[in-house]
Design a protein around this motif. Sequence first.
Motif, PDB file in Angstrom:
ATOM      1  N   GLY A 158       0.777  -1.230   0.000  1.00 35.61           N
ATOM      2  CA  GLY A 158       0.000   0.000   0.000  1.00 35.61           C
ATOM      3  C   GLY A 158       0.806   1.276   0.000  1.00 35.61           C
ATOM      4  N   ILE A 159       2.129   1.165   0.201  1.00 40.99           N
ATOM      5  CA  ILE A 159       2.919   2.393   0.329  1.00 40.99           C
ATOM      6  C   ILE A 159       4.204   2.340  -0.507  1.00 40.99           C
ATOM      7  N   VAL A 160       5.110   1.432  -0.161  1.00 45.51           N
ATOM      8  CA  VAL A 160       6.418   1.434  -0.827  1.00 45.51           C
ATOM      9  C   VAL A 160       6.298   1.091  -2.311  1.00 45.51           C
ATOM     10  N   ALA A 161       5.560   0.035  -2.630  1.00 47.38           N
ATOM     11  CA  ALA A 161       5.448  -0.362  -4.033  1.00 47.38           C
ATOM     12  C   ALA A 161       4.744   0.698  -4.889  1.00 47.38           C
ATOM     13  N   PRO A 162       3.580   1.228  -4.471  1.00 50.04           N
ATOM     14  CA  PRO A 162       2.984   2.286  -5.291  1.00 50.04           C
ATOM     15  C   PRO A 162       3.866   3.526  -5.385  1.00 50.04           C
ATOM     16  N   ALA A 163       4.583   3.866  -4.291  1.00 45.81           N
ATOM     17  CA  ALA A 163       5.497   5.011  -4.347  1.00 45.81           C
ATOM     18  C   ALA A 163       6.623   4.739  -5.342  1.00 45.81           C
ATOM     19  N   PHE A 164       7.140   3.520  -5.337  1.00 44.09           N
ATOM     20  CA  PHE A 164       8.203   3.135  -6.264  1.00 44.09           C
ATOM     21  C   PHE A 164       7.737   3.289  -7.713  1.00 44.09           C
ATOM     22  N   TRP A 165       6.555   2.786  -8.011  1.00 39.38           N
ATOM     23  CA  TRP A 165       6.077   2.834  -9.392  1.00 39.38           C
ATOM     24  C   TRP A 165       5.602   4.231  -9.794  1.00 39.38           C
ATOM     25  N   LEU A 166       5.182   5.035  -8.816  1.00 33.17           N
ATOM     26  CA  LEU A 166       4.909   6.450  -9.111  1.00 33.17           C
ATOM     27  C   LEU A 166       6.198   7.143  -9.501  1.00 33.17           C
ATOM     28  N   PHE A 167       7.288   6.845  -8.785  1.00 28.93           N
ATOM     29  CA  PHE A 167       8.583   7.433  -9.097  1.00 28.93           C
ATOM     30  C   PHE A 167       9.090   6.961 -10.457  1.00 28.93           C
ATOM     31  N   VAL A 168       8.943   5.685 -10.752  1.00 27.67           N
ATOM     32  CA  VAL A 168       9.454   5.115 -12.003  1.00 27.67           C
ATOM     33  C   VAL A 168       8.619   5.534 -13.209  1.00 27.67           C
ATOM     34  N   GLY A 169       7.289   5.512 -13.049  1.00 30.33           N
ATOM     35  CA  GLY A 169       6.434   5.704 -14.222  1.00 30.33           C
ATOM     36  C   GLY A 169       5.360   6.756 -14.094  1.00 30.33           C
ATOM     37  N   GLY A 170       5.430   7.632 -13.094  1.00 29.55           N
ATOM     38  CA  GLY A 170       4.413   8.666 -12.953  1.00 29.55           C
ATOM     39  C   GLY A 170       3.050   8.050 -12.662  1.00 29.55           C
ATOM     40  N   LEU A 171       1.992   8.781 -12.972  1.00 33.39           N
ATOM     41  CA  LEU A 171       0.647   8.260 -12.738  1.00 33.39           C
ATOM     42  C   LEU A 171       0.362   6.982 -13.512  1.00 33.39           C
ATOM     43  N   PRO A 172       0.847   6.836 -14.771  1.00 34.42           N
ATOM     44  CA  PRO A 172       0.623   5.551 -15.463  1.00 34.42           C
ATOM     45  C   PRO A 172       1.223   4.376 -14.695  1.00 34.42           C
ATOM     46  N   GLY A 173       2.427   4.543 -14.174  1.00 34.43           N
ATOM     47  CA  GLY A 173       3.056   3.475 -13.408  1.00 34.43           C
ATOM     48  C   GLY A 173       2.305   3.171 -12.129  1.00 34.43           C
ATOM     49  N   LEU A 174       1.870   4.223 -11.433  1.00 34.58           N
ATOM     50  CA  LEU A 174       1.118   4.050 -10.187  1.00 34.58           C
ATOM     51  C   LEU A 174      -0.199   3.328 -10.442  1.00 34.58           C
ATOM     52  N   PHE A 175      -0.948   3.782 -11.446  1.00 35.59           N
ATOM     53  CA  PHE A 175      -2.257   3.188 -11.718  1.00 35.59           C
ATOM     54  C   PHE A 175      -2.120   1.744 -12.193  1.00 35.59           C
ATOM     55  N   ALA A 176      -1.121   1.467 -13.023  1.00 33.49           N
ATOM     56  CA  ALA A 176      -0.906   0.092 -13.492  1.00 33.49           C
ATOM     57  C   ALA A 176      -0.572  -0.818 -12.324  1.00 33.49           C
ATOM     58  N   TYR A 177       0.262  -0.325 -11.401  1.00 36.23           N
ATOM     59  CA  TYR A 177       0.604  -1.144 -10.225  1.00 36.23           C
ATOM     60  C   TYR A 177      -0.639  -1.451  -9.409  1.00 36.23           C
ATOM     61  N   LYS A 178      -1.468  -0.445  -9.142  1.00 37.95           N
ATOM     62  CA  LYS A 178      -2.661  -0.672  -8.333  1.00 37.95           C
ATOM     63  C   LYS A 178      -3.592  -1.670  -9.017  1.00 37.95           C
ATOM     64  N   ALA A 179      -3.647  -1.619 -10.349  1.00 36.07           N
ATOM     65  CA  ALA A 179      -4.479  -2.570 -11.076  1.00 36.07           C
ATOM     66  C   ALA A 179      -3.944  -3.989 -10.924  1.00 36.07           C
ATOM     67  N   LEU A 180      -2.639  -4.161 -11.040  1.00 39.29           N
ATOM     68  CA  LEU A 180      -2.032  -5.485 -10.911  1.00 39.29           C
ATOM     69  C   LEU A 180      -2.182  -6.026  -9.495  1.00 39.29           C
ATOM     70  N   ASN A 181      -1.980  -5.172  -8.510  1.00 37.59           N
ATOM     71  CA  ASN A 181      -2.092  -5.598  -7.125  1.00 37.59           C
ATOM     72  C   ASN A 181      -3.527  -5.971  -6.771  1.00 37.59           C
ATOM     73  N   THR A 182      -4.482  -5.209  -7.302  1.00 36.86           N
ATOM     74  CA  THR A 182      -5.889  -5.520  -7.068  1.00 36.86           C
ATOM     75  C   THR A 182      -6.268  -6.825  -7.740  1.00 36.86           C
ATOM     76  N   ALA A 183      -5.765  -7.041  -8.953  1.00 42.55           N
ATOM     77  CA  ALA A 183      -6.042  -8.293  -9.661  1.00 42.55           C
ATOM     78  C   ALA A 183      -5.508  -9.485  -8.884  1.00 42.55           C
ATOM     79  N   ASP A 184      -4.319  -9.351  -8.327  1.00 38.61           N
ATOM     80  CA  ASP A 184      -3.757 -10.444  -7.530  1.00 38.61           C
ATOM     81  C   ASP A 184      -4.623 -10.715  -6.306  1.00 38.61           C
ATOM     82  N   SER A 185      -5.119  -9.657  -5.670  1.00 40.66           N
ATOM     83  CA  SER A 185      -5.949  -9.823  -4.475  1.00 40.66           C
ATOM     84  C   SER A 185      -7.273 -10.520  -4.794  1.00 40.66           C
ATOM     85  N   LEU A 186      -7.827 -10.241  -5.977  1.00 39.74           N
ATOM     86  CA  LEU A 186      -9.149 -10.768  -6.318  1.00 39.74           C
ATOM     87  C   LEU A 186      -9.110 -12.129  -6.996  1.00 39.74           C
ATOM     88  N   ILE A 187      -8.133 -12.355  -7.872  1.00 39.15           N
ATOM     89  CA  ILE A 187      -8.150 -13.602  -8.647  1.00 39.15           C
ATOM     90  C   ILE A 187      -6.836 -14.383  -8.596  1.00 39.15           C
TER      91      ILE A 187
END
Length: 316
Positions: A158-187
């Motif tokens: 919830g913190i380090v990984a989204p911050a890392f991907w925000l730093f690496v890829g801006g909002l696209p990186g942050l949003f893509a990470y949250k999508a992948l993490n949510t997908a892992d949680s659900l399926i």
Amino acid sequence: MSDPWLLLAALIVEACIGYPQSIYRAIRHPVVWIGIGIEVLERHLNRPELGDETRRWFGIVTVVVIAGSAAAVGYAVQALAGNISFGMALIVLIATSGLAQHSLYTHVRAVLNPLAEGDLVTARRAVSEIVGRDTASLSESGVAGAALESLAESFNDGIVAPAFWLFVGGLPGLFAYKALNTADSLIGHREPRWRMFGWAAARFDDVVNLIPARLAGALLAIAGGGGLVVMWRDAPKHASPNAGWPEAAMAGALRIRLGGPTAYDGVMHERPIFGAGASPTVEDLKRGLRIYVFACGLLWLTAALAGFVVSEWHAI
């Protein structure tokens, strides 16, 4: 690569205000919408009559569509914000929706307060909001341990990984990470229904968390004044290539034992044990929450140092 100062600003703002309930009531949370998209695709593409390989490929398609769509939305928002005078402030505010310092602290504090007052029933109810295990019969130590394990793992997710991907890829990186993490949680589960369809979600989530999980573990160990040895020794015991790093670091920093057998839906599951100390207590949960706050501060400091390095680099 995003501006480190933007990341630092997003971390500070989110820690102060979190995700306001008024906004949640009006438009929900982006993760909710991501979850709805995943559930719609799963319902149509993960039908029992389809073969295993077909379901695996449909699972890959689902992950690509969800993560790609999230990244596209992030790119569009970032591009539009760049064309207005307060664009950077808008990006910072939107980026806070992908971070969870405030809410994680609030949820764990909601477990600690009744536990410290001897109200085990309320503490069990509060911890059930942040863990998937059975909580109705947990002892005081079991509740403290569950909260600490969730605190450590969520510090990464919830913190380090989204911050890392925000730093690496801006909002696209942050949003893509949250999508992948949510997908892992659900399926991304091993039960028969999701084993093939959720394979890609689990594997993608493993990849995007490889660096952040180890960084999260290191920050927790440093914040706690120890734990690196325990982290390095015990983290590989976990079935996940990533989840064990922050959990083992927390166990080592507190000099306690985390993990071990736990019941899920009435069935006992054997889990690895992290650390070699005593079982966690209420005082350990208090100390763990302080370590978490300090680790968040270290993450802010890391972002600031990155900002100075980037500024000096551009000045050369």
